[in-house]
Design an enzyme around this catalytic site. Structure first.
Site, mmCIF file in Angstrom:
data_model
loop_
_atom_site.group_PDB
_atom_site.id
_atom_site.type_symbol
_atom_site.label_atom_id
_atom_site.label_comp_id
_atom_site.label_asym_id
_atom_site.label_seq_id
_atom_site.Cartn_x
_atom_site.Cartn_y
_atom_site.Cartn_z
ATOM 1 C CB SER A 142 28.527 4.651 56.957
ATOM 2 O OG SER A 142 28.834 6.010 56.820
ATOM 3 C CE LYS A 168 25.949 7.542 58.127
ATOM 4 N NZ LYS A 168 25.881 7.497 59.603
ATOM 5 C CE LYS A 170 29.568 9.547 57.474
ATOM 6 N NZ LYS A 170 29.105 10.129 58.739
ATOM 7 C CG ASP A 196 25.838 11.364 58.739
ATOM 8 O OD1 ASP A 196 25.528 12.497 59.153
ATOM 9 O OD2 ASP A 196 26.557 10.569 59.398
ATOM 10 C CG ASN A 198 29.170 13.542 59.794
ATOM 11 O OD1 ASN A 198 29.241 12.782 58.838
ATOM 12 N ND2 ASN A 198 29.078 13.093 61.035
ATOM 13 C CD GLU A 221 23.600 9.967 60.713
ATOM 14 O OE1 GLU A 221 23.429 9.145 59.785
ATOM 15 O OE2 GLU A 221 24.445 9.801 61.602
ATOM 16 C CG ASP A 246 25.479 11.120 64.755
ATOM 17 O OD1 ASP A 246 25.787 10.983 65.944
ATOM 18 O OD2 ASP A 246 26.236 10.715 63.830
ATOM 19 C CE LYS A 270 27.448 7.737 65.238
ATOM 20 N NZ LYS A 270 28.149 8.887 64.638
ATOM 21 N N GLY A 298 27.564 4.096 64.187
ATOM 22 C CA GLY A 298 28.868 3.459 64.309
ATOM 23 C C GLY A 298 29.971 4.496 64.361
HETATM 24 O O1 SMG Z 1 31.240 2.614 61.998
HETATM 25 O O2 SMG Z 1 30.176 2.244 60.164
HETATM 26 C C1 SMG Z 1 30.746 2.991 60.942
HETATM 27 C C2 SMG Z 1 30.831 4.464 60.611
HETATM 28 C C3 SMG Z 1 29.499 5.073 60.479
HETATM 29 O O3 SMG Z 1 29.280 7.088 59.277
HETATM 30 C C4 SMG Z 1 29.546 6.577 60.318
HETATM 31 N N1 SMG Z 1 29.893 7.299 61.410
HETATM 32 O O4 SMG Z 1 28.456 10.540 61.776
HETATM 33 O O5 SMG Z 1 27.551 8.633 61.782
HETATM 34 C C5 SMG Z 1 28.562 9.324 61.685
HETATM 35 C C6 SMG Z 1 29.924 8.728 61.429
HETATM 36 C C7 SMG Z 1 30.911 9.183 62.472
HETATM 37 C C8 SMG Z 1 32.313 8.749 62.261
HETATM 38 S S1 SMG Z 1 33.047 9.518 60.932
HETATM 39 C C9 SMG Z 1 34.724 9.284 61.025
HETATM 40 MG MG MG Z 2 26.325 10.621 61.707
#
Ligand code: SMG
Ligand code: MG
Length: 377
Positions: A142, A168, A170, A196, A198, A221, A246, A270, A298
């Site tokens: 990510s 991936k 963001k 992603d 969020n 995502e 997610d 998750k 993750g």
């Molecule tokens: O652990 O590789 C990892 C992080 C993966 O992008 C990741 N996590 O929304 O999926 C998600 C984010 C949440 C944590 S962001 C601080």
């Molecule tokens: Mg996510």
């Protein structure tokens, strides 16, 4: 055999990230993580320890939970009920705590510690417990939001060189289409790529997000707010790229509804977000029965959570690469003696008894910022 929880250690650690990790909700530069160590006692007095990791961040920015709140609810509301329950096993943790609403990450950390202890006592690996047969799993990475496309491309190139099988990105409004276009150009047509958000977009952004269809993404995502299931269903009709949830998925029942409504074409699982590894398995099973592909998300876990996630992702429904990058993607040193590494884009599923790690106690002590011990009376 069921065992009593005798003693619990709530340990807080501080780990700096090797580089800031920016998402649409903010930037992380370090992790303040709550670990749970339980000691379980059998009737004949044998003691076994187990470790869990709470995925709550320091602020309620990804979900309503945050690390101080998780520690508080564990100490004052969850542990007293587990102590009172007498001999238990991991499968009893969820039902014992079901009258306490919410707080899935706090509950998951407790269930995880009990599960680790139980598996160690039974000399069984997590993958064996799950009946998961994959021994190596493909993994992705990510990549946070970058201020400039040049910086983004150099970060992505580094991960491609590390061997990750999918990237991936963001995204957020203003850092999306051009960033994706540039990365697709860099990595070529065949490398799996996904994004992603969020929750950074709104229902009215459908025509904008449809522009992502040009870049052959595996999925988008969580584009919309977590409670907007109908919005995601409408978006799924509007864009060709599959919509993956997610933040919206917090239980198997809710996931079933989201799938039925057409809002969840792919599921990010998750364990922390859904209250534990056992609920994560139920969501996996549900998705398999509905033909919905799943992958393991993750939360910047240490070697504790990373090992457990690798075991979970060995289940057959995890057909897409997970966010289970090498420990070195986030941390210069891990608190376990055998951190997760990447070999040709794959992680080896742990086979040792328990969730699949051993604690590096010297390093753990050196990064510990506080310890609270709670004993059953
Ligand atoms: O652990 O590789 C990892 C992080 C993966 O992008 C990741 N996590 O929304 O999926 C998600 C984010 C949440 C944590 S962001 C601080
Ligand atoms: Mg996510």
């Amino acid at each position: 055999m069921k065992r009593r929880i005798e003693r619990v250690e709530l340990r807080r650690i501080g780990l700096p990230l090797v580089a800031p990790f920016r998402t649409s909700f903010g930037s992380q530069t370090e992790r303040d993580i709550l670990l749970v160590r339980v000691e379980l006692a059998s009737d004949d007095g044998d003691l076994v320890e187990g470790w869990g990791e709470c995925t709550a961040l320091s602020e309620p920015s990804y979900s309503p939970e945050y690390v101080d709140g998780a520690q508080h609810v564990i100490e004052h509301h969850l542990l007293p009920r587990l102590f009172a329950a007498g001999p238990i096993e991991a499968a009893d943790v969820g039902p014992t705590l079901s009258h306490m609403h919410g707080h899935p990450m706090a509950k998951a950390a407790l269930e995880m510690a009990v599960l680790d202890a139980q598996l160690r006592a039974n000399n069984q690996s997590f993958a064996e417990f799950l009946g998961a047969e994959n021994t190596r799993i493909p993994v992705g990475v990510s990549v946070g939001i970058h201020d400039t496309i040049d910086d983004l491309l150099s970060t992505v190139q580094g991960y491609v060189d590390d061997g990750y099988v999918r990237i991936k990105l963001k995204i957020e409004p203003g850092s999306d289409i051009e960033h994706v276009a540039a990365v697709r150009d860099l990595i070529g047509a065949n490398k799996p790529l996904q994004v992603d958000a969020n929750t950074a977009y709104r229902r009215t952004d459908g025509s904008h997000l449809r522009r992502l269809d040009d870049y052959d993404l595996l999925l988008i995502e969580q584009p919309l707010p977590e409670e907007d299931i109908i919005g995601h269903a409408r978006l799924a009709d509007e864009v060709e790229t599959p919509i993956c949830l997610d933040e919206s998925l917090v239980s198997a029942a809710g996931t079933a509804d989201a799938i039925e409504l057409g809002a969840c074409e792919i599921a990010n699982i998750k364990p922390g977000r859904v209250g534990g590894y056992l609920e994560a398995v139920r969501i996996h099973d549900l998705c398999v029965s509905k033909g919905v592909p799943v992958w393991c998300g993750g939360m910047l876990e240490t070697g504790i959570g990373r090992a457990a996630n690798a075991g979970l992702a060995a289940l057959p429904g995890f057909t897409l690469p997970g966010d289970i990058s090498a420990s070195t993607r986030f941390y210069s040193q891990d608190i376990v003696t055998d951190p997760i590494t990447i070999d040709d884009g794959h992680v080896t599923v742990p086979t040792t008894p328990g969730l699949g790690f051993e604690i590096d106690t010297t390093f753990l002590d050196s990064v510990t910022t506080g310890t609270e011990v709670i004993e059953s009376d």
